[in-house]
Design an enzyme around this catalytic site. Structure first.
Site, PDB file in Angstrom:
ATOM      1  CB  ALA A  63      -0.729   0.012   1.307  1.00  0.00           C
ATOM      2  N   GLY A 104       1.212  -5.098   0.956  1.00  0.00           N
ATOM      3  CA  GLY A 104       0.059  -5.430   0.014  1.00  0.00           C
ATOM      4  C   GLY A 104       0.607  -6.102  -1.410  1.00  0.00           C
ATOM      5  CD  GLU A 107      -1.886  -7.695   2.788  1.00  0.00           C
ATOM      6  OE1 GLU A 107      -1.809  -6.484   2.596  1.00  0.00           O
ATOM      7  OE2 GLU A 107      -2.875  -7.793   3.792  1.00  0.00           O
ATOM      8  CD  GLU A 127       1.703  -5.323   5.821  1.00  0.00           C
ATOM      9  OE1 GLU A 127       2.536  -5.897   6.165  1.00  0.00           O
ATOM     10  OE2 GLU A 127       1.017  -5.335   4.706  1.00  0.00           O
TER      11      GLU A 127
HETATM   12  N1  T1G Z   1       4.473   3.553   0.251  1.00  0.00           N
HETATM   13  C1  T1G Z   1       4.849   4.775  -0.231  1.00  0.00           C
HETATM   14  N2  T1G Z   1       6.060   5.034  -0.633  1.00  0.00           N
HETATM   15  C2  T1G Z   1       7.079   3.961  -0.569  1.00  0.00           C
HETATM   16  C3  T1G Z   1       6.956   2.905  -0.036  1.00  0.00           C
HETATM   17  C4  T1G Z   1       5.345   2.568   0.105  1.00  0.00           C
HETATM   18  N3  T1G Z   1       4.928   1.308   0.357  1.00  0.00           N
HETATM   19  N4  T1G Z   1       7.701   1.965  -0.318  1.00  0.00           N
HETATM   20  C5  T1G Z   1       8.853   2.752  -0.619  1.00  0.00           C
HETATM   21  N5  T1G Z   1       8.289   4.057  -0.984  1.00  0.00           N
HETATM   22  C6  T1G Z   1       9.212   5.218  -1.491  1.00  0.00           C
HETATM   23  C7  T1G Z   1      10.188   5.571  -0.564  1.00  0.00           C
HETATM   24  O1  T1G Z   1       9.743   6.295   0.414  1.00  0.00           O
HETATM   25  C8  T1G Z   1      11.307   6.301  -1.322  1.00  0.00           C
HETATM   26  O2  T1G Z   1      10.747   7.310  -1.559  1.00  0.00           O
HETATM   27  C9  T1G Z   1      11.122   5.232  -2.691  1.00  0.00           C
HETATM   28  O3  T1G Z   1       9.723   4.667  -2.695  1.00  0.00           O
HETATM   29  C10 T1G Z   1      12.213   4.201  -2.924  1.00  0.00           C
HETATM   30  O4  T1G Z   1      12.072   3.504  -1.591  1.00  0.00           O
HETATM   31  C11 T1G Z   1      -2.905  -2.967   3.118  1.00  0.00           C
HETATM   32  C12 T1G Z   1      -1.080  -1.742   4.946  1.00  0.00           C
HETATM   33  C13 T1G Z   1      10.447  -1.604  -1.286  1.00  0.00           C
HETATM   34  C14 T1G Z   1      12.358  -2.599   0.050  1.00  0.00           C
HETATM   35  O5  T1G Z   1       6.447  -1.736   4.404  1.00  0.00           O
HETATM   36  O6  T1G Z   1      10.469  -1.331   2.463  1.00  0.00           O
HETATM   37  O7  T1G Z   1       0.820  -2.461   2.582  1.00  0.00           O
HETATM   38  O8  T1G Z   1      12.598   8.906  -0.802  1.00  0.00           O
HETATM   39  O9  T1G Z   1      14.536   4.203  -0.817  1.00  0.00           O
HETATM   40  O10 T1G Z   1      16.002   0.697  -0.886  1.00  0.00           O
HETATM   41  O11 T1G Z   1      -1.535  -4.585   4.025  1.00  0.00           O
HETATM   42  O12 T1G Z   1      11.126   0.757  -0.033  1.00  0.00           O
HETATM   43  O13 T1G Z   1      12.727   8.125  -3.394  1.00  0.00           O
HETATM   44  O14 T1G Z   1      10.769   9.781  -2.223  1.00  0.00           O
HETATM   45  O15 T1G Z   1      13.340   2.313   0.372  1.00  0.00           O
HETATM   46  O16 T1G Z   1      14.935   0.155  -3.185  1.00  0.00           O
HETATM   47  C15 T1G Z   1       3.984  -2.213   3.626  1.00  0.00           C
HETATM   48  C16 T1G Z   1       8.060  -0.248   2.608  1.00  0.00           C
HETATM   49  C17 T1G Z   1       2.978  -0.983   3.223  1.00  0.00           C
HETATM   50  C18 T1G Z   1       7.615  -1.734   2.340  1.00  0.00           C
HETATM   51  C19 T1G Z   1      12.653  -0.742  -1.603  1.00  0.00           C
HETATM   52  N6  T1G Z   1       5.166  -2.403   2.694  1.00  0.00           N
HETATM   53  N7  T1G Z   1       9.084  -0.027   1.614  1.00  0.00           N
HETATM   54  O17 T1G Z   1      13.756  -0.255  -0.945  1.00  0.00           O
HETATM   55  O18 T1G Z   1      13.941   1.923  -1.954  1.00  0.00           O
HETATM   56  S1  T1G Z   1       1.804  -0.957   4.213  1.00  0.00           S
HETATM   57  C20 T1G Z   1       6.364  -1.771   3.232  1.00  0.00           C
HETATM   58  C21 T1G Z   1      10.244  -0.612   1.719  1.00  0.00           C
HETATM   59  C22 T1G Z   1       0.718  -2.409   3.410  1.00  0.00           C
HETATM   60  C23 T1G Z   1      -1.360  -3.399   3.280  1.00  0.00           C
HETATM   61  C24 T1G Z   1      -0.460  -2.656   4.107  1.00  0.00           C
HETATM   62  C25 T1G Z   1      11.550  -0.418   0.574  1.00  0.00           C
HETATM   63  C26 T1G Z   1      11.609  -1.379  -0.383  1.00  0.00           C
HETATM   64  P1  T1G Z   1      11.617   8.759  -2.017  1.00  0.00           P
HETATM   65  P2  T1G Z   1      13.283   2.919  -0.880  1.00  0.00           P
HETATM   66  P3  T1G Z   1      14.686   0.698  -2.021  1.00  0.00           P
END
Ligand code: T1G
Length: 704
Positions: A63, A104, A107, A127
């Site tokens: 998400a 997500g 998921e 999450e």
């Molecule tokens: N949402 C919004 N922005 C995100 C994002 C996300 N999920 N993941 C990454 N970004 C942005 C980040 O802020 C950065 O922005 C750019 O993408 C590159 O990220 C309903 C509720 C995937 C391993 O927790 O772990 O799903 O600084 O520098 O090192 O159940 O990003 O360039 O402006 O980290 O290659 C659950 C979070 C969400 C994964 C990649 N998902 N992301 O790492 O790049 S909640 C997460 C990461 C959810 C559902 C629930 C990592 C990555 P900017 P980065 P990276």
């Protein structure tokens, strides 16, 4: 079609390629495009199966976290609805997982009928690290694939697994080679069609209850208790997984949504999502021209093989960067190298390192007694005694021997980097790299930008810090930089309240109840009361007007009670036991009398307000002076260098959560209420006053 999902039919197979840079975050646009592509494939009779793929190195990062603080996540199609909608597909869907499938993203893959993965695939439901839990079916579907125990680990501790583990657990149907991965995934789909393979739904799957009972959940809860102390979401994750063993999929999904909403709109969720973005904001250097490129750092020189120098050397060796470790005497060098080896041996014992890696790392660290051996290194880090004269000598020498373009860094914790830079003919190449001890463990690294430090030097050290897996925070020059400067009022108020009648244990308990692993007085006993005493030498003039300033620490220091290292400080130490010492209370009473400070009851609430708000007030000054670029940088310093409770997001996030108007009102209260001490130390910072009056938060303030 849309620009975030490419739709293409290859033979009988519709391929939906997610193409929403940079991580296929499942924001409203991508959710809508996935539904549109899916509907188009279902409506097309020629299409017999669907493949969902990614155009990026990441399959899908879940998400869009930006949406949680707004109603955007409710924009239809909502993710929980969309996953259930896809699960009901009449045609087989194959998830072609080429990279990270997180939150997500996983998921989404779970509601496909089949999953194939490349070697680069990663699977996780992280999450809980955002203070929430999987909200699009992960807590109900994952246990149906891999069982309760593995699901608890992945959901409540954010454990990420690779393709091999996923195949072994039955989370995926096939692990395919990297080359021509998409073609192989389409081939896999064609075979499903040829075999008339069935569509599936988790609704027809039960969670295996073999060996699962209440003790399963109790034992797991106990196993994560220490690490999750104070956090709300992990328990909700456990409850959600438990529900998957008791309810139908439909009812379990309802329960999951309930628990998700319980977690999402909380200070803890806001704090942890704040940290997620804070960790990514640190790479932004305001005003840095896009043309600035980092220098190449192939070899590093470190001066001083003591605790700091040795720990710093390990960081570079761990990243495969050769190090020349310089000492003045062979015995110091031998001792330093022996300590490094000993540290690595501990890691081998803990299974974190192999013997071969130990020898490789040691092979990357060469000892030397001659500055001449630094003539070709790209970066030198001085980690000698915290004495300006010694540092000046070292930098004058480095200026003589190091090649043009070498970066010269000091590891000083407090001293003026400009003064050190002035000892060289190349101040533009001088910078501060303040590692936190133990340097081979602590992730925080304060990068201290001196007045003349060149932009490319700043950028190079930032990139190098990230390469050696540090969390770098850029600080301007001031006494104590960001961390120690704000740590000072935290300590001042903690010890002042002992003078005013609180016992050390009362102060520390208020702080550990707030979420710190240790209260300030226990911390200073660990770090050394003499260390703090020595550090204050640099600001004695500014403190002269307040004879009570850290007076208890000064007296303990003069009594030789430095803390744990002398078995006595604020507490008595017997083995691992920390015991309250009535002598310290008596010392405080006598000193209070001497200084005419009235003693009284001090509440836990007052302990938290005076320590936290004093730090926050100093943080406002640090922001206003441009010493820190943004409040989230300050938060990362305290979360990664000073044990600030992670579920509160750091001191500035905590202030934003409390409300700056409330913080200001309480600072003014103590300014009036605490007599001389209040007048001396509770003057509100102008930026705090300004933001509070404008109804803003520290988050709204950033150096452009
Ligand atoms: N949402 C919004 N922005 C995100 C994002 C996300 N999920 N993941 C990454 N970004 C942005 C980040 O802020 C950065 O922005 C750019 O993408 C590159 O990220 C309903 C509720 C995937 C391993 O927790 O772990 O799903 O600084 O520098 O090192 O159940 O990003 O360039 O402006 O980290 O290659 C659950 C979070 C969400 C994964 C990649 N998902 N992301 O790492 O790049 S909640 C997460 C990461 C959810 C559902 C629930 C990592 C990555 P900017 P980065 P990276």
């Amino acid at each position: 079609m849309s620009d975030v999902v490419n739709y293409q039919v290859q033979g009988d197979i519709a391929v939906l390629t997610l193409n929403s840079a940079p991580v296929n975050g499942l924001g409203h646009a991508l959710r809508s495009a996935i539904q549109a592509g899916f509907d188009q494939a279902i409506a097309d009779d020629a299409v017999k199966a669907i493949v969902i793929a990614s155009a990026h190195k990441i399959f899908c990062a879940g998400a869009d976290i930006n949406e949680f603080s707004s109603d955007k996540r409710f924009a239809k199609p909502e993710l929980p609805w969309l996953t259930t909608y896809l699960e009901a597909s009449s045609k087989p869907i194959v998830a072609a997982i080429n990279g990270a499938a997180l939150g997500g993203g996983l998921e989404l893959a779970l509601v496909c009928d089949y999953r194939v993965a490349s070697p680069a695939a990663k699977f996780g439901l992280p999450e809980v690290s955002l203070g929430i839990l999987p909200g699009a079916g992960g807590t109900q579907r994952l246990p149906r694939f891999i069982g309760v125990e593995k699901s608890l680990e992945m959901i409540a501790t954010a454990k990420i697994i690779g393709a091999d583990a996923a195949l072994e657990l039955g989370l995926i149907d096939a692990a395919l080679p990297a080359e021509n991965f998409l073609e192989a995934a389409i081939e896999f789909a064609n075979k499903l069609v040829a075999d008339n393979a069935p569509v599936k739904t988790c609704a027809d799957m039960d969670v295996s209850k073999e060996g699962v009972n209440d003790a399963t959940f109790d034992d797991f809860r106990a196993s994560i208790a220490r690490k999750t102390k104070g956090y709300f979401a992990p328990e909700q994750c456990i409850q959600a997984v438990k529900a998957s063993t008791e309810l139908s999929l439909a009812d379990g999904l309802k329960k999951e949504t309930e628990l998700f909403e319980l977690c999402n709109d909380t200070p803890q969720a806001r704090a942890q999502q704040h940290v997620f973005f804070a960790q990514r904001a640190i790479s932004n250097i305001p005003g840095l021209d896009k043309s600035v490129a980092p220098r190449d750092i192939k070899t590093v020189g470190i001066i001083g093989a003591g605790t700091m120098g040795g720990g710093i050397a390990m960081n570079f060796a761990n990243a495969g960067i050769p190090v020349v470790l310089l000492e003045v005497k062979q015995e110091f060098l031998d001792r330093g190298l022996a300590n490094i080896r000993k540290n690595y041996e501990v890691s081998v014992k803990r299974g974190k390192l192999t013997e071969a890696q130990l020898e490789t790392n040691m092979g990357l660290i060469s000892g030397s007694l001659s500055y001449d051996d630094l003539s070709d290194v790209d970066l030198v880090i001085e980690a000698v005694f915290e004495n300006m004269n010694i540092k000046k000598e070292v930098f004058a020498k480095l200026d003589e021997v190091c090649k043009q373009g070498a970066i010269l860094a000091t590891n000083t914790s407090y001293l003026d980097v400009d003064e050190i830079a002035a000892q060289t003919k190349r101040p533009q190449d001088v910078i501060g790299l303040h590692f936190f001890s133990p340097a081979n463990v602590m992730q925080l690294l304060e990068i201290v930008r001196a007045t003349k430090t060149a932009d490319d030097v700043l950028l190079t050290t930032l990139k190098t810090a990230q390469k050696i897996r540090k969390i770098p925070v850029i600080s301007g020059i001031c006494w104590g930089f960001i961390g120690n400067r704000m740590f000072e009022p935290y300590g001042r108020e903690s010890t002042r309240m002992v003078l005013e009648g609180a016992t050390p244990a009362q102060v520390d308990k208020a702080l550990t109840d707030f979420g710190f692993a240790m209260g300030f007085l226990s911390v200073i006993d660990l770090a050394g009361i003499d260390v703090g005493f020595f550090a204050r030498e640099g600001i004695r003039e500014q403190l002269a007007h307040d004879p009570s300033y850290q007076v208890i620490c000064d007296k303990l220091n003069n009594l030789g009670r430095f803390g744990q290292k002398t078995s006595r400080g604020f507490y008595i130490y017997e083995g691992r036991d920390r015991i309250e010492d009535p002598e310290v209370v008596e010392l405080a009473q006598a000193t209070a009398q001497e200084l005419n400070v009235a003693q009284r009851e001090v509440s836990a609430e007052e302990v938290i307000e005076r320590t936290m708000y004093s730090m926050i007030n100093e943080g406002a000054r640090i922001l206003e002076e441009g010493v820190a670029y943004r409040s989230s940088d300050i938060d990362l310093v305290f979360l990664n260098g000073y044990g600030f409770p992670g579920h509160r997001g750091g001191p500035m996030q905590y202030a934003d959560e409390v409300g700056l108007d409330k913080v200001l009102e309480r600072i003014r209260f103590y300014q009036a209420e605490l007599g001389e001490h209040g007048k001396n130390w509770f003057e509100p910072a102008p930026l705090l006053v300004k933001l509070a009056q404008e109804g803003k938060s520290f988050k709204d303030y950033e150096v452009k």
